[in-house]
Design an enzyme around this catalytic site. Structure first.
Site, PDB file in Angstrom:
ATOM      1  NE  ARG A 107      -3.817   0.622   2.019  1.00 59.99           N
ATOM      2  CZ  ARG A 107      -5.009   0.668   2.606  1.00 59.99           C
ATOM      3  NH1 ARG A 107      -5.191   1.366   3.717  1.00 59.99           N
ATOM      4  NH2 ARG A 107      -6.035   0.007   2.105  1.00 59.99           N
ATOM      5  CG  HIS A 134      -8.421   0.133  -2.567  1.00 61.22           C
ATOM      6  ND1 HIS A 134      -7.593  -0.943  -2.295  1.00 61.22           N
ATOM      7  CD2 HIS A 134      -9.091   0.380  -1.394  1.00 61.22           C
ATOM      8  CE1 HIS A 134      -7.746  -1.317  -1.039  1.00 61.22           C
ATOM      9  NE2 HIS A 134      -8.652  -0.527  -0.473  1.00 61.22           N
ATOM     10  CD  GLN A 137     -13.014  -2.123  -0.403  1.00 57.72           C
ATOM     11  OE1 GLN A 137     -12.194  -2.028   0.505  1.00 57.72           O
ATOM     12  NE2 GLN A 137     -14.200  -2.715  -0.238  1.00 57.72           N
ATOM     13  CG  ASP A 225     -13.887   5.964  -0.355  1.00 59.35           C
ATOM     14  OD1 ASP A 225     -13.884   5.722   0.871  1.00 59.35           O
ATOM     15  OD2 ASP A 225     -12.846   5.954  -1.043  1.00 59.35           O
ATOM     16  CB  CYS A 266     -14.070   0.758   0.488  1.00 58.10           C
ATOM     17  SG  CYS A 266     -13.403   2.419   0.743  1.00 58.10           S
ATOM     18  NE  ARG A 294     -10.111  -5.364   0.630  1.00 55.75           N
ATOM     19  CZ  ARG A 294      -9.387  -4.345   1.109  1.00 55.75           C
ATOM     20  NH1 ARG A 294      -9.973  -3.370   1.771  1.00 55.75           N
ATOM     21  NH2 ARG A 294      -8.081  -4.269   0.898  1.00 55.75           N
TER      22      ARG A 294
HETATM   23  N1   CP Z   1     -11.137  -0.400   2.758  1.00 54.51           N
HETATM   24  C1   CP Z   1      -9.841  -0.417   3.130  1.00 54.51           C
HETATM   25  O1   CP Z   1      -8.911  -0.635   2.338  1.00 54.51           O
HETATM   26  O2   CP Z   1      -9.666  -0.234   4.470  1.00 54.51           O
HETATM   27  P1   CP Z   1      -8.283  -0.012   5.232  1.00 54.51           P
HETATM   28  O3   CP Z   1      -7.759   1.339   4.841  1.00 54.51           O
HETATM   29  O4   CP Z   1      -8.645  -0.105   6.682  1.00 54.51           O
HETATM   30  O5   CP Z   1      -7.324  -1.098   4.816  1.00 54.51           O
HETATM   31  N1  NVA Z   2     -10.240   6.648  -0.788  1.00 52.85           N
HETATM   32  C1  NVA Z   2      -9.738   6.183   0.482  1.00 52.85           C
HETATM   33  C2  NVA Z   2      -9.880   4.700   0.590  1.00 52.85           C
HETATM   34  C3  NVA Z   2      -9.443   4.113   1.896  1.00 52.85           C
HETATM   35  C4  NVA Z   2      -9.569   2.631   1.954  1.00 52.85           C
HETATM   36  C5  NVA Z   2      -8.304   6.636   0.671  1.00 52.85           C
HETATM   37  O1  NVA Z   2      -7.507   6.507  -0.262  1.00 52.85           O
HETATM   38  O2  NVA Z   2      -8.000   7.123   1.752  1.00 52.85           O
END
Ligand code: CP
Ligand code: NVA
Length: 308
Positions: A107, A134, A137, A225, A266, A294
């Site tokens: 990530r 992402h 997700q 989101d 998400c 997930r």
């Molecule tokens: N939805 C998601 O990726 O959550 P986290 O940021 O908690 O991993």
């Molecule tokens: N759009 C959000 C998703 C988190 C899972 C971010 O990037 O922070």
């Protein structure tokens, strides 16, 4: 090398196979307690590195548990604590990690970091979120829709709010799984032009509708989101809230969707900003199934990457 970098760069039959495999792996667990091993241990002897340059609850825990259920082991690494955060190149890091581990999930902020990791790693790399996409997700979201309502092909998905990284992967999925996609939000927060072009060339219905009430007419799935993502500057917050308030997913909006429409987010959510608690905890919501899935979807992704 089978990297899982994005939905639009993974072949349709492979994506279909992963969703089906996730559904059958979930069914095979058949209600056994969380965290207990699967009968099948395809990751026995495998070590998986989980690298986080941003915070995470779901991605971190679901990957860790998923690997362990399949008999593998994990190490969770914070980008800041690695030499990665202190000047060592991504390419060198990728080559070193590949000597130790069998799979890398990362990530990160810039998409270029993910691509450099994939280019130089000699083991598969999985995208656990970048500023732009992402995909893990959305694999879980497709699985969740199909688990509840059957095939998603031909359905109408409406995204309300910020055209962000999660929205981008949803657009990729629309093109690959063949469903219609409507974005409703302010013009300044539209999905990137590249993703709009991809959707328009995919032979699916793709539209942008500024009126949220019109957008959700006939929707089978309404998704939103957070209004401010992890990579967005804190200074954007107040303006974003003002711009996005008309696109909040509330009961009045959900009433305009199809009666059996699902609601997804998400998570993490800012309750009563992008979606009201009444919707998040209401009859259309499948947000905690998404979070659970997930785990199953990523197990399928990891098996696909490793060919096990
Ligand atoms: N939805 C998601 O990726 O959550 P986290 O940021 O908690 O991993
Ligand atoms: N759009 C959000 C998703 C988190 C899972 C971010 O990037 O922070």
């Amino acid at each position: 090398m089978k990297h899982f970098l994005d939905i639009h760069t993974t072949a349709k039959p492979e994506l279909r196979g992963m969703v089906d495999s996730a559904l059958s792996m979930k069914a095979a667990r058949n209600g056994r307690p969380k965290g207990t091993p699967d009968d099948d241990q395809p990751l026995a002897g495998h070590m998986v590195a989980l690298i986080f340059e941003k915070p995470s609850t779901r991605t971190r825990v679901s990957f860790d548990v998923g690997v362990r259920q399949m008999g593998g082991q994990t190490m969770v690494l914070s980008g800041k604590e690695m030499q990665l955060g202190h000047g060592e190149t991504i390419a060198d890091t990728a080559r070193v990690l590949s000597r130790y581990v069998d799979l890398i999930m990362i990530r990160t902020f810039e998409e270029a970091t993910l691509h450099e990791m994939a280019e130089y790693a000699t083991v598969p790399v999985i995208n656990g979120l970048t500023n732009r996409t992402h995909p893990c997700q959305i694999m879980a979201d497709i699985m969740t829709y199909e688990e509840k309502r059957g095939p998603i092909t031909g359905k109408k998905v409406v995204w309300a709010g910020d055209g962000n990284n999660v929205c981008a992967s949803f657009i990729h999925a629309a093109a690959q799984f063949g469903f219609d996609f409507t974005f409703t939000g302010p013009q300044t927060l539209d999905p990137e032009a590249e993703w709009q072009g991809l959707a328009r060339n995919a032979g699916i219905g793709f539209s942008i509708e500024r009126d949220p009430l019109k957008a959700v007419e006939g929707a089978d799935l309404v998704v939103t989101d957070t209004w401010v993502s992890m990579h967005d500057p804190e200074s954007a917050k107040e303006r974003r809230h003002n711009q996005l308030r008309p696109y909040q997913v509330n009961e009045a909006l959900m009433e305009r969707a199809n009666p059996d429409a699902l609601f997804m987010h998400c998570l993490p959510a800012h309750r009563n900003d992008e979606a009201t608690s009444a919707v998040m905890d209401g009859p259309h919501s499948v947000i905690f199934d998404e979070a659970e899935n997930r785990l199953h979807a990523q197990k399928a992704v990891m098996r696909w990457c490793l060919g096990v």
